[in-house]
Scaffold this motif. Sequence first.
Motif, PDB file in Angstrom:
ATOM      1  N   GLU A  87       4.499  13.043   3.919  1.00 53.47           N
ATOM      2  CA  GLU A  87       5.590  13.912   3.456  1.00 53.47           C
ATOM      3  C   GLU A  87       5.785  13.812   1.955  1.00 53.47           C
ATOM      4  N   ILE A  88       5.683  12.591   1.421  1.00 57.24           N
ATOM      5  CA  ILE A  88       5.870  12.377  -0.014  1.00 57.24           C
ATOM      6  C   ILE A  88       4.762  13.052  -0.811  1.00 57.24           C
ATOM      7  N   ILE A  89       3.518  12.913  -0.336  1.00 54.79           N
ATOM      8  CA  ILE A  89       2.385  13.538  -1.026  1.00 54.79           C
ATOM      9  C   ILE A  89       2.548  15.061  -1.050  1.00 54.79           C
TER      10      ILE A  89
ATOM     11  N   LYS B 283       5.840  20.355  -5.843  1.00 57.87           N
ATOM     12  CA  LYS B 283       6.473  20.342  -7.159  1.00 57.87           C
ATOM     13  C   LYS B 283       5.466  20.651  -8.270  1.00 57.87           C
ATOM     14  N   ALA B 284       4.209  20.248  -8.057  1.00 62.32           N
ATOM     15  CA  ALA B 284       3.181  20.358  -9.096  1.00 62.32           C
ATOM     16  C   ALA B 284       2.554  21.742  -9.176  1.00 62.32           C
TER      17      ALA B 284
ATOM     18  N   ASN C 168       3.795  10.294  -7.175  1.00 63.42           N
ATOM     19  CA  ASN C 168       4.741  10.632  -8.243  1.00 63.42           C
ATOM     20  C   ASN C 168       4.031  10.895  -9.569  1.00 63.42           C
ATOM     21  N   ALA C 169       2.884  10.230  -9.763  1.00 63.59           N
ATOM     22  CA  ALA C 169       2.111  10.404 -10.997  1.00 63.59           C
ATOM     23  C   ALA C 169       1.154  11.587 -10.893  1.00 63.59           C
TER      24      ALA C 169
ATOM     25  N   ILE D 283       0.842  -1.204   0.000  1.00 57.41           N
ATOM     26  CA  ILE D 283       0.000   0.000   0.000  1.00 57.41           C
ATOM     27  C   ILE D 283       0.871   1.246   0.000  1.00 57.41           C
ATOM     28  N   PHE D 284       1.938   1.235   0.795  1.00 59.89           N
ATOM     29  CA  PHE D 284       2.847   2.386   0.840  1.00 59.89           C
ATOM     30  C   PHE D 284       3.464   2.641  -0.531  1.00 59.89           C
ATOM     31  N   GLU D 285       3.874   1.590  -1.202  1.00 61.98           N
ATOM     32  CA  GLU D 285       4.473   1.733  -2.535  1.00 61.98           C
ATOM     33  C   GLU D 285       3.461   2.286  -3.535  1.00 61.98           C
ATOM     34  N   MET D 286       2.212   1.861  -3.415  1.00 63.46           N
ATOM     35  CA  MET D 286       1.162   2.371  -4.301  1.00 63.46           C
ATOM     36  C   MET D 286       0.913   3.860  -4.049  1.00 63.46           C
TER      37      MET D 286
END
Length: 312
Positions: A43-45, A51-52, A13-14, A4-7
């Motif tokens: 944090e990643i989100i 960036k977007a 990223n997409a 789930i974390f990888e998804m």
Amino acid sequence: MTLIFEMIVNYANAKQFDRAEKLRERLIELDPMALNEIANSAEIIEREKSKAIDFNHKKIWNRLYYQFADEEASAFYFALKKVRVLPGKMIIQQGKLNNKLFFIDQGILKVVYSKGDHEFFLKNIISGETSGRRTFFSISVATASVISVEHIKLYFLEREKYTKLVKKFVGFDRKLEHFCRKLVKDEIEDILKKKKIERRYHNRYKASGKAAIYILDSKGQPSKIPFYGRLEDLSERGLSFRIKSPNRETARSYLGRVAVLKMISNKTGVKMAKKGIVLSVYSQLFNNYSISFKFAKPTPSVKIQTPALQKR
């Protein structure tokens, strides 16, 4: 939990942030003790969101974003869609429904009103202005068309996304509508009056009586149960009537629907059954709505000019 974390990371990223955040909520439900994954995914989100961001857009609309709380501003920005429009393209069509609110970042659009074979220029819309406010926030079809004059860069908010924002943030609708209203220098109706452009083709007559409206489905079959209204006025091309509805979205759902309307005049007993389309729904006080109904075929004026009807 690793899968789930990888998804979540892949979706972030997409730039598919809705999916990433829904999966993160799911992760919290399944394993609230997976603290590292929960914190890292957040944090990643946020990093990918940063960036977007189109910072030039946010600079143009700084006053709009400034009035929102941080979470509101972020949710609003990522609810928008960015498009580029070629010259001569119509983004809003006169007499049609519009479920989008446009924010112009670059370029010029023109507002045009059509009547018969004549076309009237009303005004330009430029960078830093909005389009579609009246039809987006109220319940009515477009009074005029909006057409790109040159290459346009704009963002737009769809009504479905707007509804989600309103449910999530108390007072969001009031903030957004108030901001958009302040930007408008000249309303279309006021410009039409200044230019002495008459929108009506036919005389209207005051009317009293009852109306039963049967909405037609995709096969042209009328609903078994109608909704009812009280007549307000009548012309060769249509009429208006008033209904009471506790739900604004229910009233809005009638807009643009094809229906069969059956009416009877109180004083004369004149009866008519007409097929047509709901052109506009105007909100009144105390859950009352005034609905404009256009006939598919005109009614002879001699039939509507009865002693019970007074010219207005």
